[in-house]
Each structure stands twice: as structure tokens, then as C-alpha cells.
Scaffold this motif. Sequence first.
Motif, PDB file in Angstrom:
ATOM      1  N   ILE A   1      22.214  -8.709  25.928  1.00  0.00           N
ATOM      2  CA  ILE A   1      21.925  -8.069  27.219  1.00  0.00           C
ATOM      3  C   ILE A   1      23.223  -7.703  27.938  1.00  0.00           C
ATOM      4  O   ILE A   1      23.339  -6.645  28.542  1.00  0.00           O
ATOM      5  N   ILE A   2      24.232  -8.572  27.860  1.00  0.00           N
ATOM      6  CA  ILE A   2      25.498  -8.359  28.557  1.00  0.00           C
ATOM      7  C   ILE A   2      26.422  -7.421  27.784  1.00  0.00           C
ATOM      8  O   ILE A   2      27.188  -6.664  28.373  1.00  0.00           O
TER       9      ILE A   2
ATOM     10  N   ASP B 159      30.911  -3.441  26.641  1.00  0.00           N
ATOM     11  CA  ASP B 159      31.368  -2.328  25.799  1.00  0.00           C
ATOM     12  C   ASP B 159      31.638  -1.079  26.634  1.00  0.00           C
ATOM     13  O   ASP B 159      32.660  -0.409  26.443  1.00  0.00           O
ATOM     14  N   ASP B 160      30.729  -0.764  27.552  1.00  0.00           N
ATOM     15  CA  ASP B 160      30.916   0.419  28.398  1.00  0.00           C
ATOM     16  C   ASP B 160      32.155   0.287  29.277  1.00  0.00           C
ATOM     17  O   ASP B 160      32.896   1.260  29.472  1.00  0.00           O
TER      18      ASP B 160
ATOM     19  N   VAL C 135      37.743   2.010  30.539  1.00  0.00           N
ATOM     20  CA  VAL C 135      39.181   1.871  30.833  1.00  0.00           C
ATOM     21  C   VAL C 135      40.043   2.413  29.696  1.00  0.00           C
ATOM     22  O   VAL C 135      41.125   2.930  29.941  1.00  0.00           O
ATOM     23  N   ALA C 136      39.573   2.327  28.474  1.00  0.00           N
ATOM     24  CA  ALA C 136      40.363   2.815  27.333  1.00  0.00           C
ATOM     25  C   ALA C 136      40.488   4.337  27.337  1.00  0.00           C
ATOM     26  O   ALA C 136      41.494   4.878  26.879  1.00  0.00           O
TER      27      ALA C 136
ATOM     28  N   ASP D 195      29.405   4.744  39.100  1.00  0.00           N
ATOM     29  CA  ASP D 195      28.279   5.234  38.299  1.00  0.00           C
ATOM     30  C   ASP D 195      27.974   4.283  37.146  1.00  0.00           C
ATOM     31  O   ASP D 195      26.815   3.962  36.873  1.00  0.00           O
ATOM     32  N   LEU D 196      29.027   3.803  36.496  1.00  0.00           N
ATOM     33  CA  LEU D 196      28.861   2.901  35.365  1.00  0.00           C
ATOM     34  C   LEU D 196      28.230   1.571  35.807  1.00  0.00           C
ATOM     35  O   LEU D 196      27.266   1.109  35.208  1.00  0.00           O
ATOM     36  N   ILE D 197      28.773   0.985  36.871  1.00  0.00           N
ATOM     37  CA  ILE D 197      28.235  -0.317  37.274  1.00  0.00           C
ATOM     38  C   ILE D 197      26.845  -0.182  37.889  1.00  0.00           C
ATOM     39  O   ILE D 197      26.038  -1.108  37.793  1.00  0.00           O
ATOM     40  N   TRP D 198      26.541   0.948  38.485  1.00  0.00           N
ATOM     41  CA  TRP D 198      25.183   1.175  39.007  1.00  0.00           C
ATOM     42  C   TRP D 198      24.175   1.173  37.858  1.00  0.00           C
ATOM     43  O   TRP D 198      23.109   0.584  37.950  1.00  0.00           O
ATOM     44  N   ARG D 199      24.543   1.841  36.754  1.00  0.00           N
ATOM     45  CA  ARG D 199      23.648   1.872  35.581  1.00  0.00           C
ATOM     46  C   ARG D 199      23.389   0.471  35.034  1.00  0.00           C
ATOM     47  O   ARG D 199      22.334   0.206  34.476  1.00  0.00           O
TER      48      ARG D 199
END
Length: 174
Positions: free
Chosen positions: A57-58, A63-64, A69-70, A86-90
Motif C-alpha cells: 500500500i505504501i 516509488d512516485d 525527485v530523480a 499534486d503527487l501527495i494529493w493523489r
Amino acid sequence: MARPSDTKTRIQAVARELFLEQGVQNTSLKQISDRLGITKPALYYHFESRDDLVRSIIQPLMDDLETFVAEREPGDGRRLLEDYFDLIWRHREVIMLVLHAPATLVELDLMDRMWAWRKQLTTLLLGPAPSTAARIHATVALGGMSDCVVEHATLPFDEVRSAAVESALTVLAI
């Protein structure tokens, strides 16, 4: 009959729901299998343990974040923070889960990875040798954005994003 991947996805969804309701440590695989109406051995077919299930689940969030950052170059702080939001909202449900059970990151040996991407994100925002004060500002800005996706998850995305990004930019003096 459901394909194994469908069952695996259903198990993860029910587990996430139960983990958020009662905590990771207070949720047994039996409770998950009972809610799904499947046997515990059927659950074990997909996940060897509760830790394996929690990690599954985590892991997409981790990975995202690492990919995020990469693939970034230093530069436009606003754009970086907007994209980060946007990423953390998803992934806000997973962030809620982690905030409710931070020991889970330690138990699953994910804490070092989390700090690594946070340090990389700070470097992208502030450069390779920020002052102590600037690093503290970045901690407040990035942590505050994460808190916003959790505390204000029921509000409209655009409203939360705009206020969170503007606040982070102010804290960072960008």
C-alpha cells in the motif's frame, strides 16, 4: 470469477480502509479477510504477511516520490511545489495512514528512503548547501503541505492546492 490482480486490489482497498479506521497495528488479516468475505489462506495467497500488505500500500507513494525527485531539475520553485502537491494529493490516503502509524515506516525499513527523498526535494528547492534556517523553512513548507492534504482532504483540490503552495512559497521566501 475475479482475476488475482482484482482480488489483490480489493484486499489493498479494504486493508487501507481498516488501517485508517482502526490503525495498522489494530487490524488483523482475519478482519480484512472477513470484511472481504474470503478465507485467510486466500489472503495469504496474495500477501505473505500484514507487513507485506502494508508495504504494498505504501510502496507506490515511495516509488512516485523517488521518481519525482530523480526526474526534477533545480529551478522553478512554484512549479516544483505545485507538482509535489499534486503527487501527495493523489496519495493522501496513504499519507494519512503513515501519519497515523509512523512506526510502520520504521518497521518496514522505509524511514531512510523517506528522509532521502525529502532531502533531495529540499536540495532541488534550495540548492546543495542551504543554511540551517533555509532547511528549517523547507521542513515547515513540505511538512505543512503534507499536513494540508490530510487535514483538508474533503475540501476542493484547487482551493487546498492554491493555499498550500502559496504558504510554502512564503515560508521558503521564494
